[in-house]
Design a protein around this motif. Sequence first.
Motif, mmCIF file in Angstrom:
data_model
loop_
_atom_site.group_PDB
_atom_site.id
_atom_site.type_symbol
_atom_site.label_atom_id
_atom_site.label_comp_id
_atom_site.label_asym_id
_atom_site.label_seq_id
_atom_site.Cartn_x
_atom_site.Cartn_y
_atom_site.Cartn_z
ATOM 1 N N HIS A 1 31.278 14.945 6.925
ATOM 2 C CA HIS A 1 31.137 14.764 8.369
ATOM 3 C C HIS A 1 31.489 16.048 9.116
ATOM 4 O O HIS A 1 30.772 16.463 10.044
ATOM 5 C CB HIS A 1 32.048 13.614 8.808
ATOM 6 C CG HIS A 1 31.871 13.216 10.242
ATOM 7 N ND1 HIS A 1 32.804 13.520 11.210
ATOM 8 C CD2 HIS A 1 30.883 12.541 10.872
ATOM 9 C CE1 HIS A 1 32.390 13.052 12.376
ATOM 10 N NE2 HIS A 1 31.235 12.450 12.207
ATOM 11 N N VAL B 1 22.367 12.917 10.002
ATOM 12 C CA VAL B 1 22.744 11.501 9.959
ATOM 13 C C VAL B 1 22.640 10.975 8.533
ATOM 14 O O VAL B 1 23.518 10.236 8.059
ATOM 15 C CB VAL B 1 21.865 10.669 10.912
ATOM 16 C CG1 VAL B 1 22.041 9.173 10.646
ATOM 17 C CG2 VAL B 1 22.213 10.983 12.360
ATOM 18 N N VAL C 1 25.631 12.198 6.478
ATOM 19 C CA VAL C 1 26.889 11.564 6.865
ATOM 20 C C VAL C 1 26.914 10.099 6.428
ATOM 21 O O VAL C 1 27.935 9.598 5.949
ATOM 22 C CB VAL C 1 27.116 11.694 8.383
ATOM 23 C CG1 VAL C 1 28.345 10.918 8.822
ATOM 24 C CG2 VAL C 1 27.264 13.171 8.768
ATOM 25 N N ARG C 2 25.794 9.412 6.573
ATOM 26 C CA ARG C 2 25.734 8.028 6.113
ATOM 27 C C ARG C 2 25.914 7.929 4.598
ATOM 28 O O ARG C 2 26.612 7.035 4.096
ATOM 29 C CB ARG C 2 24.401 7.395 6.521
ATOM 30 C CG ARG C 2 24.315 7.029 7.995
ATOM 31 C CD ARG C 2 22.983 6.367 8.301
ATOM 32 N NE ARG C 2 22.908 5.894 9.684
ATOM 33 C CZ ARG C 2 21.822 5.354 10.224
ATOM 34 N NH1 ARG C 2 20.707 5.223 9.490
ATOM 35 N NH2 ARG C 2 21.842 4.948 11.476
ATOM 36 N N PHE D 1 29.870 7.044 6.141
ATOM 37 C CA PHE D 1 29.887 6.619 7.547
ATOM 38 C C PHE D 1 28.600 5.847 7.823
ATOM 39 O O PHE D 1 27.631 6.384 8.373
ATOM 40 C CB PHE D 1 30.004 7.829 8.478
ATOM 41 C CG PHE D 1 31.392 8.394 8.586
ATOM 42 C CD1 PHE D 1 32.385 7.699 9.268
ATOM 43 C CD2 PHE D 1 31.703 9.617 8.016
ATOM 44 C CE1 PHE D 1 33.668 8.215 9.370
ATOM 45 C CE2 PHE D 1 32.983 10.145 8.115
ATOM 46 C CZ PHE D 1 33.971 9.442 8.789
ATOM 47 N N CYS E 1 26.923 5.827 11.381
ATOM 48 C CA CYS E 1 26.599 7.093 12.045
ATOM 49 C C CYS E 1 25.198 7.032 12.643
ATOM 50 O O CYS E 1 24.259 6.529 12.033
ATOM 51 C CB CYS E 1 26.693 8.249 11.045
ATOM 52 S SG CYS E 1 26.264 9.853 11.739
ATOM 53 N N THR E 2 25.057 7.561 13.858
ATOM 54 C CA THR E 2 23.759 7.628 14.536
ATOM 55 C C THR E 2 23.588 9.013 15.137
ATOM 56 O O THR E 2 24.541 9.783 15.260
ATOM 57 C CB THR E 2 23.661 6.576 15.655
ATOM 58 O OG1 THR E 2 24.632 6.884 16.669
ATOM 59 C CG2 THR E 2 23.896 5.171 15.122
ATOM 60 N N ARG F 1 25.756 9.356 18.238
ATOM 61 C CA ARG F 1 27.178 9.597 17.977
ATOM 62 C C ARG F 1 27.432 11.048 17.613
ATOM 63 O O ARG F 1 28.431 11.642 18.038
ATOM 64 C CB ARG F 1 27.675 8.667 16.869
ATOM 65 C CG ARG F 1 27.748 7.217 17.293
ATOM 66 C CD ARG F 1 28.483 6.366 16.299
ATOM 67 N NE ARG F 1 28.607 4.989 16.762
ATOM 68 C CZ ARG F 1 29.324 4.050 16.171
ATOM 69 N NH1 ARG F 1 29.999 4.332 15.068
ATOM 70 N NH2 ARG F 1 29.375 2.814 16.657
ATOM 71 N N LEU F 2 26.545 11.622 16.816
ATOM 72 C CA LEU F 2 26.723 13.033 16.449
ATOM 73 C C LEU F 2 26.568 13.940 17.655
ATOM 74 O O LEU F 2 27.365 14.868 17.852
ATOM 75 C CB LEU F 2 25.719 13.413 15.356
ATOM 76 C CG LEU F 2 25.980 12.871 13.954
ATOM 77 C CD1 LEU F 2 24.914 13.377 12.986
ATOM 78 C CD2 LEU F 2 27.364 13.266 13.453
#
Length: 231
Positions: free
Chosen positions: A94, A116, A119-120, A124, A127-128, A131-132
Motif C-alpha cells: 500500500h 488498486v 493493493v487489493r 486491502f 481499496c478503490t 480512496r487512493l
Amino acid sequence: MLQTRGRKRCVWGVRTAWNTVGDGEFFCPDCGGDRNYRRRTGRRRFTVLGIPLVARGDVGPVVECAACQAHFGTEALDHPTTVRFAAMLRDAVHTVALAVLAAGGTSSRTVRVTAVRAVRAAGFDDCTEDRLTTLIDALSADAGRLPGAYEGASDPCGAALAIELHEALEPLAPHLAPAGRESILLQGARIALADGPYSPAEREVLTIVGGALLIRPEDTARLLTSARTPS
C-alpha cells in the motif's frame, strides 16, 4: 544408579526449576505457525534422589512454546507472527503504491486501476480508486511529502515520504526471500509504467523502495529495466 523393579533410577543429576516472567504469541519454528509462548528463566540445581541440594547457576531467558514445549532463544520473538507478517506485507504494498502514485500523479485511469489491483491483491479488499486519490490529495496538502513538492529541491522524493517508505519496508525486508522483495519492487514498477516510461520522480521513488528492501542498487536498476521490457 539404583535398581527398582527392573527399572533404573537416577541417584543424582541436575534439574532446572523454571519461572515464567512473561507470555505472548510468537511464530514457533518447530510448529511452523503462530503459538502462545512463555518467556522463562531457570535455575539449575544439583539433585540427589530427586532432592535439590546445590545451586548450579541460572539459565535463560528462553522462549517456551506452549504447544510443543520446545525452547528457543529470545531472538525467536523477532520473527513476526503470520498475522503480523501479513499485515506488514499489506502495508508495504500500500505504501509503495501511494508513493508511486504521488510521484507520477493520478490523472491516468490505467495507473489508478493498476495500483488498486496491487493493493487489493495484498489484502486491502475494499481499496478503490477514490480512496487512493483521496489519500494522495491528503499527501499533497502536507508540504514536503510529495515528489517535486519544492521547485528545484535537492530531495525531489520528499523527505517525509522517503521516511515512510523506509519505515514500512525495512522491518519487513529481512523476513522476505529475495523473490519476495523483488516482487514488491516490481509491483511498484508496473504501476509507474502503466501510463508510459518512468518519470524521474517515479524512478527515484522506486530506487528508494529497492534500497529499503535491501536490494542492491545494481539489482534494482536491472529489475526496473526488465519491468519495462516487453515479455
